[in-house]
Design a protein around this motif. Structure first.
Motif, PDB file in Angstrom:
ATOM      1  N   ALA A   5       0.159 -15.332  15.746  1.00 29.30           N
ATOM      2  CA  ALA A   5      -0.076 -16.708  16.120  1.00 29.30           C
ATOM      3  C   ALA A   5      -0.034 -17.734  14.801  1.00 29.30           C
ATOM      4  O   ALA A   5      -0.634 -17.577  13.890  1.00 29.30           O
ATOM      5  N   PRO A   6       0.642 -18.748  15.285  1.00 34.47           N
ATOM      6  CA  PRO A   6       0.604 -19.592  14.054  1.00 34.47           C
ATOM      7  C   PRO A   6      -0.667 -20.441  14.065  1.00 34.47           C
ATOM      8  O   PRO A   6      -1.669 -20.376  14.780  1.00 34.47           O
ATOM      9  N   THR A  11       3.123 -23.201   9.822  1.00 37.19           N
ATOM     10  CA  THR A  11       3.678 -21.916  10.474  1.00 37.19           C
ATOM     11  C   THR A  11       4.166 -22.079  12.027  1.00 37.19           C
ATOM     12  O   THR A  11       5.164 -21.531  12.599  1.00 37.19           O
ATOM     13  N   THR A  12       3.626 -23.260  12.703  1.00 34.22           N
ATOM     14  CA  THR A  12       4.099 -23.822  13.971  1.00 34.22           C
ATOM     15  C   THR A  12       5.518 -24.160  13.808  1.00 34.22           C
ATOM     16  O   THR A  12       6.240 -23.974  14.559  1.00 34.22           O
ATOM     17  N   THR A  13       5.992 -24.797  12.649  1.00 33.12           N
ATOM     18  CA  THR A  13       7.559 -25.154  12.361  1.00 33.12           C
ATOM     19  C   THR A  13       8.370 -23.823  11.810  1.00 33.12           C
ATOM     20  O   THR A  13       9.302 -23.808  12.464  1.00 33.12           O
ATOM     21  N   LEU A  14       7.495 -22.997  11.088  1.00 38.19           N
ATOM     22  CA  LEU A  14       8.543 -21.736  10.476  1.00 38.19           C
ATOM     23  C   LEU A  14       8.574 -20.764  11.609  1.00 38.19           C
ATOM     24  O   LEU A  14       9.855 -20.428  11.870  1.00 38.19           O
ATOM     25  N   PHE A  15       7.688 -20.166  12.313  1.00 36.13           N
ATOM     26  CA  PHE A  15       7.932 -19.119  13.253  1.00 36.13           C
ATOM     27  C   PHE A  15       8.703 -19.097  14.198  1.00 36.13           C
ATOM     28  O   PHE A  15       9.410 -18.207  14.287  1.00 36.13           O
ATOM     29  N   PRO A  16       8.877 -20.256  15.162  1.00 34.98           N
ATOM     30  CA  PRO A  16       9.798 -20.583  16.116  1.00 34.98           C
ATOM     31  C   PRO A  16      11.395 -20.220  15.269  1.00 34.98           C
ATOM     32  O   PRO A  16      12.396 -19.515  16.135  1.00 34.98           O
ATOM     33  N   HIS A  17      11.543 -20.589  14.217  1.00 37.52           N
ATOM     34  CA  HIS A  17      12.908 -20.275  13.826  1.00 37.52           C
ATOM     35  C   HIS A  17      13.059 -18.901  13.348  1.00 37.52           C
ATOM     36  O   HIS A  17      14.177 -18.194  13.516  1.00 37.52           O
ATOM     37  N   LEU A  18      11.974 -18.161  12.807  1.00 39.43           N
ATOM     38  CA  LEU A  18      12.216 -16.524  12.607  1.00 39.43           C
ATOM     39  C   LEU A  18      12.615 -15.563  14.054  1.00 39.43           C
ATOM     40  O   LEU A  18      13.017 -14.592  13.864  1.00 39.43           O
ATOM     41  N   THR A  19      12.054 -16.415  14.873  1.00 40.84           N
ATOM     42  CA  THR A  19      12.288 -15.437  16.094  1.00 40.84           C
ATOM     43  C   THR A  19      13.626 -15.598  16.673  1.00 40.84           C
ATOM     44  O   THR A  19      13.976 -14.976  17.805  1.00 40.84           O
ATOM     45  N   LEU A  61      -4.775 -22.678  -2.141  1.00 37.43           N
ATOM     46  CA  LEU A  61      -5.097 -21.180  -2.376  1.00 37.43           C
ATOM     47  C   LEU A  61      -6.021 -20.529  -1.070  1.00 37.43           C
ATOM     48  O   LEU A  61      -6.101 -19.255  -0.927  1.00 37.43           O
ATOM     49  N   GLY A  62      -6.745 -21.168  -0.249  1.00 40.71           N
ATOM     50  CA  GLY A  62      -7.405 -20.785   0.654  1.00 40.71           C
ATOM     51  C   GLY A  62      -6.964 -21.225   2.116  1.00 40.71           C
ATOM     52  O   GLY A  62      -7.694 -20.932   3.017  1.00 40.71           O
ATOM     53  N   ASP A  63      -5.958 -22.055   1.959  1.00 40.01           N
ATOM     54  CA  ASP A  63      -5.697 -22.542   3.581  1.00 40.01           C
ATOM     55  C   ASP A  63      -5.084 -21.444   4.505  1.00 40.01           C
ATOM     56  O   ASP A  63      -3.879 -21.040   4.010  1.00 40.01           O
ATOM     57  N   ASP A  64      -5.611 -21.313   5.796  1.00 41.07           N
ATOM     58  CA  ASP A  64      -4.870 -20.578   6.372  1.00 41.07           C
ATOM     59  C   ASP A  64      -3.500 -20.663   7.030  1.00 41.07           C
ATOM     60  O   ASP A  64      -2.649 -19.507   6.866  1.00 41.07           O
ATOM     61  N   ASP A  65      -3.213 -21.646   7.085  1.00 40.69           N
ATOM     62  CA  ASP A  65      -1.865 -22.152   7.615  1.00 40.69           C
ATOM     63  C   ASP A  65      -0.898 -21.804   6.690  1.00 40.69           C
ATOM     64  O   ASP A  65       0.020 -21.027   6.512  1.00 40.69           O
TER      65      ASP A  65
END
Length: 386
Positions: A5-6, A11-19, A61-65
Protein backbone atom coordinates in the motif's frame (compact mmCIF):
# COMPACT_ATOMS: atom_id res chain seq x y z
CA UNK A 1 4.99 -10.36 -3.91
CA UNK A 2 2.61 -7.56 -4.79
CA UNK A 3 3.09 -3.83 -4.49
CA UNK A 4 2.45 -2.72 -0.91
CA UNK A 5 0.00 0.00 0.00
CA UNK A 6 1.22 3.56 -0.65
CA UNK A 7 2.49 5.48 2.36
CA UNK A 8 2.47 9.06 1.13
CA UNK A 9 2.50 11.39 -1.87
CA UNK A 10 5.46 9.79 -3.64
CA UNK A 11 4.20 6.20 -3.57
CA UNK A 12 0.64 7.38 -4.17
CA UNK A 13 1.90 8.97 -7.38
CA UNK A 14 4.28 6.20 -8.41
CA UNK A 15 2.41 2.96 -7.73
CA UNK A 16 -0.66 3.52 -9.95
CA UNK A 17 1.70 4.03 -12.90
CA UNK A 18 3.44 0.72 -12.19
CA UNK A 19 0.22 -1.28 -12.18
CA UNK A 20 -0.53 -0.20 -15.75
CA UNK A 21 1.20 -1.51 -18.88
CA UNK A 22 4.45 0.29 -19.67
CA UNK A 23 4.02 3.03 -22.20
CA UNK A 24 5.21 6.55 -22.71
CA UNK A 25 5.07 8.00 -19.22
CA UNK A 26 6.69 10.97 -17.61
CA UNK A 27 6.99 9.87 -14.03
CA UNK A 28 9.53 12.56 -13.27
CA UNK A 29 6.98 15.25 -14.07
CA UNK A 30 4.30 13.37 -12.15
CA UNK A 31 6.46 13.24 -9.04
CA UNK A 32 7.36 16.89 -9.33
CA UNK A 33 3.67 17.71 -9.61
CA UNK A 34 2.99 15.65 -6.49
CA UNK A 35 5.89 17.24 -4.61
CA UNK A 36 6.30 20.86 -5.75
CA UNK A 37 9.71 22.37 -5.42
CA UNK A 38 13.18 21.81 -6.78
CA UNK A 39 13.95 18.17 -7.49
CA UNK A 40 11.96 15.14 -6.43
CA UNK A 41 11.36 16.29 -2.84
CA UNK A 42 12.03 20.00 -3.00
CA UNK A 43 10.14 21.76 -0.24
CA UNK A 44 9.23 18.38 1.29
CA UNK A 45 12.54 18.37 3.12
CA UNK A 46 11.88 21.78 4.64
CA UNK A 47 10.08 22.26 7.90
CA UNK A 48 6.74 23.07 6.30
CA UNK A 49 7.02 20.53 3.49
CA UNK A 50 4.87 17.71 2.21
CA UNK A 51 6.52 15.03 4.38
CA UNK A 52 5.78 16.71 7.69
CA UNK A 53 7.08 19.26 10.17
CA UNK A 54 10.57 19.80 11.57
CA UNK A 55 12.32 17.50 9.12
CA UNK A 56 16.08 17.36 9.22
CA UNK A 57 18.20 17.69 6.09
CA UNK A 58 18.72 13.92 6.15
CA UNK A 59 15.03 13.12 6.70
CA UNK A 60 14.85 11.05 3.51
CA UNK A 61 16.99 8.38 5.21
CA UNK A 62 14.12 7.38 7.46
CA UNK A 63 11.01 8.55 5.63
CA UNK A 64 8.61 5.66 4.96
CA UNK A 65 7.15 7.06 1.75
CA UNK A 66 10.46 8.03 0.21
CA UNK A 67 12.27 4.80 1.05
CA UNK A 68 9.36 2.60 -0.05
CA UNK A 69 9.23 4.36 -3.44
CA UNK A 70 12.95 3.87 -3.96
CA UNK A 71 12.76 0.25 -2.78
CA UNK A 72 10.00 -0.46 -5.30
CA UNK A 73 12.08 1.01 -8.12
CA UNK A 74 15.06 -1.14 -7.14
CA UNK A 75 13.01 -4.30 -6.61
CA UNK A 76 12.30 -4.41 -10.35
CA UNK A 77 15.97 -5.44 -10.72
CA UNK A 78 15.51 -8.34 -8.30
CA UNK A 79 12.38 -10.52 -7.96
CA UNK A 80 9.93 -7.84 -9.05
CA UNK A 81 6.23 -7.59 -8.21
CA UNK A 82 3.43 -9.88 -9.36
CA UNK A 83 1.28 -6.92 -10.34
CA UNK A 84 4.02 -4.98 -12.18
CA UNK A 85 4.98 -5.79 -15.77
CA UNK A 86 8.65 -6.79 -15.98
CA UNK A 87 9.12 -4.36 -18.86
CA UNK A 88 8.99 -1.53 -16.31
CA UNK A 89 12.53 -2.48 -15.23
CA UNK A 90 14.10 -0.52 -18.09
CA UNK A 91 11.26 1.91 -18.86
CA UNK A 92 13.06 5.23 -19.46
CA UNK A 93 10.53 7.33 -17.56
CA UNK A 94 10.83 5.09 -14.51
CA UNK A 95 14.61 5.26 -14.63
CA UNK A 96 14.35 9.04 -14.80
CA UNK A 97 12.03 9.09 -11.80
CA UNK A 98 14.33 6.75 -9.91
CA UNK A 99 17.27 9.03 -10.68
CA UNK A 100 15.44 11.88 -8.96
CA UNK A 101 14.92 9.76 -5.86
CA UNK A 102 18.52 8.58 -5.93
CA UNK A 103 19.79 12.13 -6.18
CA UNK A 104 17.95 13.06 -3.00
CA UNK A 105 19.09 9.84 -1.31
CA UNK A 106 22.73 10.55 -2.12
CA UNK A 107 22.36 14.11 -0.85
CA UNK A 108 20.90 12.84 2.43
CA UNK A 109 23.71 10.30 2.82
CA UNK A 110 26.33 12.97 2.15
CA UNK A 111 24.87 15.15 4.90
CA UNK A 112 24.57 12.31 7.40
CA UNK A 113 27.84 10.49 6.72
CA UNK A 114 31.08 12.50 6.65
CA UNK A 115 33.78 10.96 4.47
CA UNK A 116 36.32 9.29 6.79
CA UNK A 117 39.92 10.51 6.49
CA UNK A 118 42.31 8.26 4.60
CA UNK A 119 46.09 8.38 4.53
CA UNK A 120 46.57 6.99 1.03
CA UNK A 121 45.10 3.91 -0.68
CA UNK A 122 47.45 1.51 1.12
CA UNK A 123 45.91 2.49 4.45
CA UNK A 124 42.43 1.24 3.62
CA UNK A 125 42.56 -1.93 5.72
CA UNK A 126 43.82 -0.08 8.80
CA UNK A 127 41.26 2.67 8.26
CA UNK A 128 38.44 0.11 8.01
CA UNK A 129 39.49 -1.44 11.30
CA UNK A 130 39.61 1.97 12.95
CA UNK A 131 36.21 2.93 11.54
CA UNK A 132 34.60 -0.23 12.86
CA UNK A 133 36.33 0.07 16.25
CA UNK A 134 35.09 3.65 16.63
CA UNK A 135 31.46 2.73 16.00
CA UNK A 136 29.49 3.51 19.16
CA UNK A 137 25.97 2.67 18.10
CA UNK A 138 23.42 1.00 20.39
CA UNK A 139 23.84 -2.74 20.96
CA UNK A 140 20.66 -4.29 19.65
CA UNK A 141 22.32 -7.71 19.70
CA UNK A 142 23.08 -7.32 23.41
CA UNK A 143 19.44 -6.49 24.16
CA UNK A 144 18.21 -9.46 22.17
CA UNK A 145 20.63 -11.86 23.83
CA UNK A 146 19.75 -10.78 27.38
CA UNK A 147 16.29 -9.30 27.49
CA UNK A 148 14.14 -9.71 24.37
CA UNK A 149 10.90 -11.62 24.54
CA UNK A 150 9.55 -13.64 21.66
CA UNK A 151 7.58 -10.81 20.11
CA UNK A 152 10.61 -8.56 20.03
CA UNK A 153 12.74 -11.25 18.44
CA UNK A 154 10.02 -11.81 15.84
CA UNK A 155 10.03 -8.10 15.05
CA UNK A 156 13.81 -8.17 14.68
CA UNK A 157 13.59 -11.07 12.24
CA UNK A 158 10.84 -9.34 10.26
CA UNK A 159 13.03 -6.25 9.84
CA UNK A 160 15.92 -8.41 8.67
CA UNK A 161 13.80 -10.44 6.26
CA UNK A 162 13.81 -7.56 3.79
CA UNK A 163 17.54 -8.07 3.20
CA UNK A 164 18.21 -11.64 4.30
CA UNK A 165 15.75 -13.19 1.84
CA UNK A 166 17.85 -11.68 -0.95
CA UNK A 167 21.12 -11.93 0.95
CA UNK A 168 24.23 -11.46 -1.19
CA UNK A 169 22.32 -10.30 -4.27
CA UNK A 170 23.01 -6.53 -3.96
CA UNK A 171 26.75 -7.07 -3.49
CA UNK A 172 26.89 -9.52 -6.38
CA UNK A 173 26.38 -6.56 -8.73
CA UNK A 174 30.05 -5.76 -8.10
CA UNK A 175 31.40 -9.01 -9.56
CA UNK A 176 31.34 -7.98 -13.26
CA UNK A 177 32.73 -4.57 -12.27
CA UNK A 178 35.87 -5.92 -10.63
CA UNK A 179 38.92 -7.67 -12.03
CA UNK A 180 41.82 -9.79 -10.82
CA UNK A 181 42.32 -10.36 -7.11
CA UNK A 182 39.39 -8.24 -5.87
CA UNK A 183 37.03 -10.09 -8.19
CA UNK A 184 38.28 -13.48 -6.98
CA UNK A 185 37.93 -12.37 -3.35
CA UNK A 186 34.34 -11.24 -3.85
CA UNK A 187 33.44 -14.47 -5.65
CA UNK A 188 34.87 -16.45 -2.72
CA UNK A 189 32.68 -14.56 -0.25
CA UNK A 190 29.59 -14.73 -2.41
CA UNK A 191 30.03 -18.43 -3.07
CA UNK A 192 29.66 -19.06 0.66
CA UNK A 193 26.63 -16.77 0.79
CA UNK A 194 25.01 -18.85 -1.96
CA UNK A 195 25.75 -22.11 -0.17
CA UNK A 196 28.57 -23.27 -2.42
CA UNK A 197 26.01 -24.25 -5.04
CA UNK A 198 23.76 -26.19 -2.65
CA UNK A 199 20.31 -24.69 -2.25
CA UNK A 200 19.76 -25.91 1.30
CA UNK A 201 22.95 -24.13 2.41
CA UNK A 202 22.16 -20.78 0.81
CA UNK A 203 21.99 -18.17 3.53
CA UNK A 204 18.62 -16.97 2.27
CA UNK A 205 17.29 -20.52 2.64
CA UNK A 206 18.74 -20.82 6.14
CA UNK A 207 16.95 -17.61 7.03
CA UNK A 208 13.69 -19.04 5.72
CA UNK A 209 14.11 -21.83 8.27
CA UNK A 210 14.49 -19.17 10.97
CA UNK A 211 11.25 -17.53 9.88
CA UNK A 212 9.44 -20.87 9.86
CA UNK A 213 10.83 -21.73 13.29
CA UNK A 214 9.28 -18.53 14.62
CA UNK A 215 5.96 -19.30 12.94
CA UNK A 216 6.40 -16.41 10.50
CA UNK A 217 5.77 -16.18 6.78
CA UNK A 218 8.93 -17.23 4.89
CA UNK A 219 7.84 -15.99 1.46
CA UNK A 220 9.91 -13.33 -0.28
CA UNK A 221 8.81 -9.80 0.60
CA UNK A 222 6.01 -10.96 2.91
CA UNK A 223 6.69 -8.15 5.37
CA UNK A 224 7.44 -5.28 3.02
CA UNK A 225 4.31 -3.48 4.20
CA UNK A 226 5.30 -3.88 7.85
CA UNK A 227 8.79 -2.36 7.98
CA UNK A 228 9.56 1.36 8.37
CA UNK A 229 11.67 3.53 6.10
CA UNK A 230 14.72 3.25 8.35
CA UNK A 231 14.76 -0.50 7.62
CA UNK A 232 14.27 -0.05 3.87
CA UNK A 233 17.15 2.41 3.74
CA UNK A 234 19.55 -0.38 4.74
CA UNK A 235 18.62 -2.37 1.64
CA UNK A 236 18.31 0.70 -0.58
CA UNK A 237 21.87 1.85 0.03
CA UNK A 238 23.15 -1.55 -1.11
CA UNK A 239 21.14 -1.32 -4.31
CA UNK A 240 22.24 2.27 -4.88
CA UNK A 241 25.89 1.28 -4.63
CA UNK A 242 25.38 -1.97 -6.54
CA UNK A 243 23.54 -0.59 -9.53
CA UNK A 244 25.99 2.22 -10.27
CA UNK A 245 29.46 1.34 -11.48
CA UNK A 246 30.77 4.69 -10.26
CA UNK A 247 29.93 3.54 -6.70
CA UNK A 248 31.58 0.11 -6.85
CA UNK A 249 34.20 1.22 -4.33
CA UNK A 250 31.46 2.16 -1.87
CA UNK A 251 29.81 -1.23 -2.49
CA UNK A 252 32.88 -3.27 -1.56
CA UNK A 253 33.45 -1.05 1.49
CA UNK A 254 29.84 -1.59 2.50
CA UNK A 255 30.27 -5.36 2.27
CA UNK A 256 33.47 -5.20 4.32
CA UNK A 257 31.69 -3.28 7.09
CA UNK A 258 28.93 -5.91 7.22
CA UNK A 259 31.42 -8.76 7.39
CA UNK A 260 33.60 -7.04 9.98
CA UNK A 261 30.67 -6.43 12.34
CA UNK A 262 28.87 -9.73 11.94
CA UNK A 263 30.37 -12.61 13.94
CA UNK A 264 29.75 -11.41 17.50
CA UNK A 265 26.22 -10.10 16.90
CA UNK A 266 25.22 -13.33 15.16
CA UNK A 267 26.51 -15.34 18.11
CA UNK A 268 24.27 -13.22 20.32
CA UNK A 269 21.29 -13.64 18.00
CA UNK A 270 21.76 -17.39 18.14
CA UNK A 271 22.03 -17.26 21.94
CA UNK A 272 18.81 -15.23 22.07
CA UNK A 273 16.89 -17.64 19.88
CA UNK A 274 18.09 -20.65 21.87
CA UNK A 275 17.06 -18.89 25.08
CA UNK A 276 13.60 -18.45 23.59
CA UNK A 277 13.34 -22.11 22.64
CA UNK A 278 14.46 -22.05 19.02
CA UNK A 279 15.49 -25.40 17.58
CA UNK A 280 18.65 -26.20 15.63
CA UNK A 281 17.05 -25.46 12.25
CA UNK A 282 15.88 -22.03 13.39
CA UNK A 283 19.27 -21.11 14.88
CA UNK A 284 21.46 -22.47 12.08
CA UNK A 285 21.39 -19.21 10.11
CA UNK A 286 23.07 -17.34 12.97
CA UNK A 287 25.52 -20.11 13.84
CA UNK A 288 26.60 -20.28 10.19
CA UNK A 289 27.42 -16.56 10.17
CA UNK A 290 29.51 -16.74 13.33
CA UNK A 291 32.05 -18.95 11.56
CA UNK A 292 31.70 -17.86 7.95
CA UNK A 293 31.89 -14.13 8.60
CA UNK A 294 34.99 -14.45 10.76
CA UNK A 295 36.73 -15.70 7.61
CA UNK A 296 34.93 -13.29 5.29
CA UNK A 297 36.08 -10.35 7.44
CA UNK A 298 39.71 -10.98 6.56
CA UNK A 299 39.00 -11.59 2.88
CA UNK A 300 36.81 -8.49 2.58
CA UNK A 301 39.21 -6.12 4.36
CA UNK A 302 42.46 -7.27 2.75
CA UNK A 303 41.89 -9.21 -0.47
CA UNK A 304 38.85 -7.25 -1.60
CA UNK A 305 39.01 -3.69 -0.27
CA UNK A 306 42.76 -3.39 0.19
CA UNK A 307 43.52 -4.79 -3.25
CA UNK A 308 40.76 -2.72 -4.88
CA UNK A 309 42.09 0.51 -3.34
CA UNK A 310 45.63 -0.31 -4.44
CA UNK A 311 44.42 -0.88 -8.00
CA UNK A 312 42.10 2.16 -8.00
CA UNK A 313 43.69 4.80 -5.74
CA UNK A 314 41.17 7.47 -6.73
CA UNK A 315 38.34 5.26 -5.41
CA UNK A 316 39.99 4.40 -2.09
CA UNK A 317 37.99 7.06 -0.27
CA UNK A 318 34.78 5.57 -1.66
CA UNK A 319 35.61 2.27 0.06
CA UNK A 320 35.67 3.93 3.47
CA UNK A 321 32.59 6.01 2.67
CA UNK A 322 30.61 2.88 1.77
CA UNK A 323 31.64 1.28 5.05
CA UNK A 324 30.69 4.43 6.97
CA UNK A 325 27.26 4.49 5.29
CA UNK A 326 26.65 0.87 6.31
CA UNK A 327 27.52 1.62 9.94
CA UNK A 328 25.46 4.81 10.07
CA UNK A 329 22.29 3.27 8.67
CA UNK A 330 22.63 0.25 10.97
CA UNK A 331 23.08 2.63 13.92
CA UNK A 332 19.94 4.57 13.01
CA UNK A 333 17.93 1.39 12.56
CA UNK A 334 19.06 -0.11 15.88
CA UNK A 335 18.32 3.18 17.62
CA UNK A 336 14.80 3.22 16.17
CA UNK A 337 14.07 -0.35 17.22
CA UNK A 338 15.38 0.02 20.78
CA UNK A 339 13.66 3.38 21.29
CA UNK A 340 10.30 1.95 20.25
CA UNK A 341 10.73 -1.07 22.51
CA UNK A 342 11.68 1.13 25.44
CA UNK A 343 8.37 2.94 24.90
CA UNK A 344 6.51 -0.37 24.94
CA UNK A 345 5.57 0.08 21.28
CA UNK A 346 6.16 -1.96 18.15
CA UNK A 347 9.19 -1.12 16.02
CA UNK A 348 7.28 -2.09 12.90
CA UNK A 349 5.11 0.10 10.71
CA UNK A 350 1.97 -1.10 12.42
CA UNK A 351 1.32 -4.07 14.72
CA UNK A 352 2.15 -7.62 13.71
CA UNK A 353 -0.99 -9.70 13.52
CA UNK A 354 -1.88 -13.31 12.78
CA UNK A 355 -2.37 -12.62 9.08
CA UNK A 356 1.42 -12.39 8.83
CA UNK A 357 2.13 -15.52 10.86
CA UNK A 358 2.80 -18.99 9.56
CA UNK A 359 1.09 -22.12 10.96
CA UNK A 360 3.71 -22.66 13.66
CA UNK A 361 3.57 -19.37 15.60
CA UNK A 362 3.27 -21.15 18.95
CA UNK A 363 6.16 -23.54 18.37
CA UNK A 364 8.66 -21.21 19.96
CA UNK A 365 8.36 -21.20 23.72
CA UNK A 366 9.32 -18.16 25.74
CA UNK A 367 11.95 -19.90 27.82
CA UNK A 368 13.56 -18.55 30.98
CA UNK A 369 15.96 -15.72 30.50
CA UNK A 370 19.65 -16.36 30.93
CA UNK A 371 22.52 -13.92 30.49
CA UNK A 372 24.43 -14.23 27.22
CA UNK A 373 27.94 -15.54 27.70
CA UNK A 374 31.02 -13.36 27.30
CA UNK A 375 28.97 -10.18 26.79
CA UNK A 376 30.46 -7.91 29.43
CA UNK A 377 33.78 -7.35 27.70
CA UNK A 378 32.51 -7.92 24.15
CA UNK A 379 29.62 -5.52 24.66
CA UNK A 380 32.05 -2.63 24.51
CA UNK A 381 33.37 -3.71 21.13
CA UNK A 382 32.02 -2.16 17.98
CA UNK A 383 31.26 -5.53 16.44
CA UNK A 384 28.41 -5.88 18.91
CA UNK A 385 26.56 -2.81 17.77
CA UNK A 386 24.45 -4.56 15.15
Amino acid sequence: MRLPAPRGPITTTLFPHLTRPPAEHDLGTALRDALPGDGVLGDALRADGVLGDALRADAALGDDDFQLALFACYELHYQGFDDVDDRWEWEPSLLAARALLEHRFEQALARAVPRPPLDGPHGVRRALNELVAADDGPSLSGHLARHADRRQFEEFVIHRSIYHLKEADPHTWAIPRLAGGPKAALVEIQSDEYGGGRRERMHSELFRATLRGLGLDDSYGAYLDRVPGVTLAISNVMSLFGLHRRLRGALVGHLAALEMTSSLPNRRYGDALRRLGGDADAVRFYDEHVQADAVHEQIAAHDLCGAFAAAHPSAAGDVLYGAACALELERRWAGHVLARWEQGATSLAGPLDDRHAGPARDRLATGPRSPASRDDEAGRQSAGRR
